[in-house]
Design a protein around this motif. Structure first.
Motif, PDB file in Angstrom:
ATOM      1  N   GLY A  56       0.796  -1.221   0.000  1.00 45.25           N
ATOM      2  CA  GLY A  56       0.000   0.000   0.000  1.00 45.25           C
ATOM      3  C   GLY A  56       0.827   1.269   0.000  1.00 45.25           C
ATOM      4  O   GLY A  56       0.299   2.369   0.081  1.00 45.25           O
ATOM      5  N   LYS A  57       2.147   1.156  -0.109  1.00 50.14           N
ATOM      6  CA  LYS A  57       3.006   2.332  -0.079  1.00 50.14           C
ATOM      7  C   LYS A  57       2.913   3.093  -1.384  1.00 50.14           C
ATOM      8  O   LYS A  57       3.076   2.529  -2.461  1.00 50.14           O
ATOM      9  CB  LYS A  57       4.457   1.922   0.155  1.00 50.14           C
ATOM     10  CG  LYS A  57       5.435   3.095   0.128  1.00 50.14           C
ATOM     11  CD  LYS A  57       6.860   2.621   0.306  1.00 50.14           C
ATOM     12  CE  LYS A  57       7.847   3.777   0.176  1.00 50.14           C
ATOM     13  NZ  LYS A  57       9.239   3.334   0.300  1.00 50.14           N
ATOM     14  N   ARG A  58       2.662   4.390  -1.304  1.00 48.64           N
ATOM     15  CA  ARG A  58       2.603   5.211  -2.505  1.00 48.64           C
ATOM     16  C   ARG A  58       3.986   5.710  -2.890  1.00 48.64           C
ATOM     17  O   ARG A  58       4.805   6.018  -2.042  1.00 48.64           O
ATOM     18  CB  ARG A  58       1.684   6.413  -2.271  1.00 48.64           C
ATOM     19  CG  ARG A  58       0.210   6.049  -2.209  1.00 48.64           C
ATOM     20  CD  ARG A  58      -0.612   7.293  -2.012  1.00 48.64           C
ATOM     21  NE  ARG A  58      -2.035   6.991  -2.101  1.00 48.64           N
ATOM     22  CZ  ARG A  58      -2.986   7.903  -1.971  1.00 48.64           C
ATOM     23  NH1 ARG A  58      -2.670   9.161  -1.754  1.00 48.64           N
ATOM     24  NH2 ARG A  58      -4.256   7.556  -2.060  1.00 48.64           N
ATOM     25  N   PHE A  59       4.191   5.800  -4.169  1.00 53.10           N
ATOM     26  CA  PHE A  59       5.388   6.429  -4.692  1.00 53.10           C
ATOM     27  C   PHE A  59       5.077   7.888  -5.010  1.00 53.10           C
ATOM     28  O   PHE A  59       3.927   8.249  -5.247  1.00 53.10           O
ATOM     29  CB  PHE A  59       5.851   5.721  -5.970  1.00 53.10           C
ATOM     30  CG  PHE A  59       6.451   4.371  -5.745  1.00 53.10           C
ATOM     31  CD1 PHE A  59       7.820   4.213  -5.668  1.00 53.10           C
ATOM     32  CD2 PHE A  59       5.647   3.256  -5.598  1.00 53.10           C
ATOM     33  CE1 PHE A  59       8.386   2.974  -5.452  1.00 53.10           C
ATOM     34  CE2 PHE A  59       6.201   2.011  -5.383  1.00 53.10           C
ATOM     35  CZ  PHE A  59       7.571   1.865  -5.304  1.00 53.10           C
ATOM     36  N   ASN A  60       6.118   8.709  -5.016  1.00 51.84           N
ATOM     37  CA  ASN A  60       5.952  10.071  -5.500  1.00 51.84           C
ATOM     38  C   ASN A  60       5.906  10.043  -7.018  1.00 51.84           C
ATOM     39  O   ASN A  60       6.788   9.474  -7.660  1.00 51.84           O
ATOM     40  CB  ASN A  60       7.119  10.943  -5.048  1.00 51.84           C
ATOM     41  CG  ASN A  60       7.098  11.195  -3.553  1.00 51.84           C
ATOM     42  OD1 ASN A  60       6.059  11.088  -2.922  1.00 51.84           O
ATOM     43  ND2 ASN A  60       8.245  11.539  -2.997  1.00 51.84           N
ATOM     44  N   VAL A  61       4.910  10.676  -7.580  1.00 47.41           N
ATOM     45  CA  VAL A  61       4.745  10.680  -9.028  1.00 47.41           C
ATOM     46  C   VAL A  61       4.710  12.129  -9.512  1.00 47.41           C
ATOM     47  O   VAL A  61       4.017  12.955  -8.924  1.00 47.41           O
ATOM     48  CB  VAL A  61       3.445   9.966  -9.438  1.00 47.41           C
ATOM     49  CG1 VAL A  61       3.306   9.946 -10.955  1.00 47.41           C
ATOM     50  CG2 VAL A  61       3.429   8.550  -8.886  1.00 47.41           C
ATOM     51  N   PRO A  62       5.476  12.454 -10.553  1.00 44.48           N
ATOM     52  CA  PRO A  62       5.426  13.825 -11.061  1.00 44.48           C
ATOM     53  C   PRO A  62       4.032  14.191 -11.542  1.00 44.48           C
ATOM     54  O   PRO A  62       3.270  13.336 -12.007  1.00 44.48           O
ATOM     55  CB  PRO A  62       6.412  13.800 -12.235  1.00 44.48           C
ATOM     56  CG  PRO A  62       7.254  12.591 -12.029  1.00 44.48           C
ATOM     57  CD  PRO A  62       6.397  11.606 -11.312  1.00 44.48           C
ATOM     58  N   LEU A  63       3.711  15.461 -11.463  1.00 48.88           N
ATOM     59  CA  LEU A  63       2.485  15.944 -12.067  1.00 48.88           C
ATOM     60  C   LEU A  63       2.513  15.663 -13.565  1.00 48.88           C
ATOM     61  O   LEU A  63       3.535  15.863 -14.218  1.00 48.88           O
ATOM     62  CB  LEU A  63       2.334  17.446 -11.849  1.00 48.88           C
ATOM     63  CG  LEU A  63       2.056  17.930 -10.427  1.00 48.88           C
ATOM     64  CD1 LEU A  63       2.042  19.446 -10.407  1.00 48.88           C
ATOM     65  CD2 LEU A  63       0.735  17.379  -9.927  1.00 48.88           C
ATOM     66  N   SER A  64       1.416  15.207 -14.096  1.00 49.51           N
ATOM     67  CA  SER A  64       1.335  14.911 -15.517  1.00 49.51           C
ATOM     68  C   SER A  64       0.692  16.066 -16.254  1.00 49.51           C
ATOM     69  O   SER A  64      -0.340  16.608 -15.820  1.00 49.51           O
ATOM     70  CB  SER A  64       0.516  13.636 -15.740  1.00 49.51           C
ATOM     71  OG  SER A  64       0.264  13.454 -17.119  1.00 49.51           O
ATOM     72  N   ALA A  65       1.276  16.417 -17.394  1.00 51.07           N
ATOM     73  CA  ALA A  65       0.702  17.482 -18.222  1.00 51.07           C
ATOM     74  C   ALA A  65      -0.618  17.063 -18.850  1.00 51.07           C
ATOM     75  O   ALA A  65      -1.309  17.884 -19.457  1.00 51.07           O
ATOM     76  CB  ALA A  65       1.693  17.884 -19.312  1.00 51.07           C
ATOM     77  N   GLU A  66      -0.983  15.777 -18.707  1.00 51.90           N
ATOM     78  CA  GLU A  66      -2.310  15.336 -19.128  1.00 51.90           C
ATOM     79  C   GLU A  66      -3.403  15.959 -18.261  1.00 51.90           C
ATOM     80  O   GLU A  66      -4.554  16.069 -18.689  1.00 51.90           O
ATOM     81  CB  GLU A  66      -2.415  13.819 -19.033  1.00 51.90           C
ATOM     82  CG  GLU A  66      -1.470  13.052 -19.946  1.00 51.90           C
ATOM     83  CD  GLU A  66      -1.492  11.579 -19.620  1.00 51.90           C
ATOM     84  OE1 GLU A  66      -2.084  10.808 -20.406  1.00 51.90           O
ATOM     85  OE2 GLU A  66      -0.931  11.185 -18.579  1.00 51.90           O
ATOM     86  N   PHE A  67      -3.029  16.341 -17.033  1.00 52.68           N
ATOM     87  CA  PHE A  67      -4.019  16.819 -16.084  1.00 52.68           C
ATOM     88  C   PHE A  67      -3.722  18.215 -15.543  1.00 52.68           C
ATOM     89  O   PHE A  67      -4.634  18.937 -15.154  1.00 52.68           O
ATOM     90  CB  PHE A  67      -4.130  15.837 -14.901  1.00 52.68           C
ATOM     91  CG  PHE A  67      -4.402  14.426 -15.342  1.00 52.68           C
ATOM     92  CD1 PHE A  67      -5.649  14.058 -15.803  1.00 52.68           C
ATOM     93  CD2 PHE A  67      -3.397  13.474 -15.331  1.00 52.68           C
ATOM     94  CE1 PHE A  67      -5.912  12.762 -16.225  1.00 52.68           C
ATOM     95  CE2 PHE A  67      -3.648  12.184 -15.743  1.00 52.68           C
ATOM     96  CZ  PHE A  67      -4.906  11.816 -16.195  1.00 52.68           C
ATOM     97  N   VAL A  68      -2.434  18.588 -15.460  1.00 50.70           N
ATOM     98  CA  VAL A  68      -2.036  19.893 -14.939  1.00 50.70           C
ATOM     99  C   VAL A  68      -1.059  20.520 -15.924  1.00 50.70           C
ATOM    100  O   VAL A  68      -0.008  19.946 -16.211  1.00 50.70           O
ATOM    101  CB  VAL A  68      -1.369  19.773 -13.543  1.00 50.70           C
ATOM    102  CG1 VAL A  68      -1.010  21.151 -13.026  1.00 50.70           C
ATOM    103  CG2 VAL A  68      -2.273  19.044 -12.565  1.00 50.70           C
TER     104      VAL A  68
END
Length: 346
Positions: A32-44
């Motif tokens: 259940g550990k989340r990774f850090n994910v860059p913001l995607s230009a698909e959404f932001v």
């Protein structure tokens, strides 16, 4: 082993997103550990938000991270054109163009490691020796967490205190040094610390395994008939730029991997290794250098090595009128992330 799944959800603070936006967040299904994910230009939109490296979340320390981007904004050790103190900031700005996957190698770094931007070392722009002390102390703390630092320079002086900290945990260290210059001068204008001296200091202090040091891309005019004689005398492998012209460097990197073996390796990449036609925004440019393709080949050729840290130095935005030097630097740093141990490849 873990299985990553993608969930589309409102971004939590760990993702670094703007409130109310959406992003894909990979999850370890076994923990259940989340990774850090860059913001995607698909959404932001890329032009939105606070610029961090690759649009990753920012955190104050390296705690809980497998790898971290960190800036060291100095040019106090520069001998020619200044401006590298602004390098980390501009690299971050241009890195907004980066996406989450490496299309060339199919690496998925953000499904593999927990990564963030941990800001800059609080340097002293008036005192280079004090700055070196601050860098060394900062990297001791980073390395104590088990995090691998990926550094944005700043001038090449920073490699000396970083390697001091790295060698405390991994002595002696193998070094892959990509540069137009050997940076092995003894004294310059009466000073022993500057961007032309870091690797001489490292050898003197026993930080490097000299049989596992390679310098690639060296070239230009010199103060003696053989500017690289001292490097060879220490046992370094010196690959001058002329040996790289019109060639793929993949065969060279196969030899370098064999030379490095299973021991710890640090990669130090001066952007002036590239020809100034590709990367003009630097302090001491030299003609007839490497191509960006060759730079990428060198970094990708490090895959499988026991990498303990990397840096990309000497980006000088005042001489980078198009931003392409910083953009190239950002992409090379992403390539460095993609060759760290335990990276997942599709």
């Amino acid at each position: 082993m873990f299985v990553a799944r993608w969930s589309l959800s409102r971004a939590a603070s760990v993702s670094g997103s703007v409130s109310g936006s959406f992003c894909r967040i990979p999850v370890r299904t076994c923990s259940g550990k989340r990774f850090n994910v860059p913001l995607s230009a698909e959404f932001v939109a890329r032009v939105s938000g606070i610029p961090t490296m690759a649009r990753l979340p920012h955190q104050d320390t390296a705690d809980g991270l497998d790898a971290a981007f960190i800036g060291v904004p100095i040019d106090t050790g520069t001998s020619n054109r200044p401006g590298a103190r602004f390098g980390p900031r501009q690299i971050r700005t241009e890195s907004a163009l980066l996406r989450a996957y490496n299309s060339g190698t199919r690496a998925a770094p953000y499904e593999s490691l927990r990564v963030a931007d941990i800001g800059d070392v609080n340097v002293n722009v008036y005192d280079l020796k004090d700055t070196c002390k601050r860098i060394r102390e900062s990297y001791r703390k980073i390395l104590a967490t088990g995090c691998i630092p990926l550094t944005m320079g700043g001038d090449h002086t920073i490699a000396y205190p970083i390697l001091q900290a790295v060698a405390e945990r991994h002595v002696p260290v193998g070094l892959i040094h990509v540069d137009a210059h050997a940076d092995t001068s003894d004294v310059v204008l009466g000073e022993k610390i500057g961007h032309g001296t870091p690797f001489r200091r490292c050898v003197e202090e026993g930080l490097l395994d000299c049989k596992r040091v390679v310098q690639i891309g060296l070239r230009g005019t010199g103060y003696s008939p053989d500017s690289f004689e001292w490097s060879r005398a220490q046992g370094f492998r010196v690959v001058q730029a002329e040996e790289c012209w019109f060639k793929s460097l993949a065969p060279l990197m196969a030899e370098v991997r064999a030379q490095m073996g299973s021991g710890p390796v640090y990669l130090s990449f001066d952007i002036d290794a590239l020809d100034p036609g590709f990367a003009p925004g630097t302090g001491t440019p030299e003609i007839a250098g490497l191509t960006p393709i060759q730079g990428v080949e060198i970094i990708r050729g490090c895959r499988g090595l026991s990498m303990v840290g990397c840096d990309l130095v000497e980006v000088s935005p005042p001489y980078d009128t198009t931003g392409n030097t910083a953009l190239t630097g950002a992409n090379l740093l992403f390539e460095m992330l993609c060759i760290l141990p335990n990276i997942k490849y599709y």
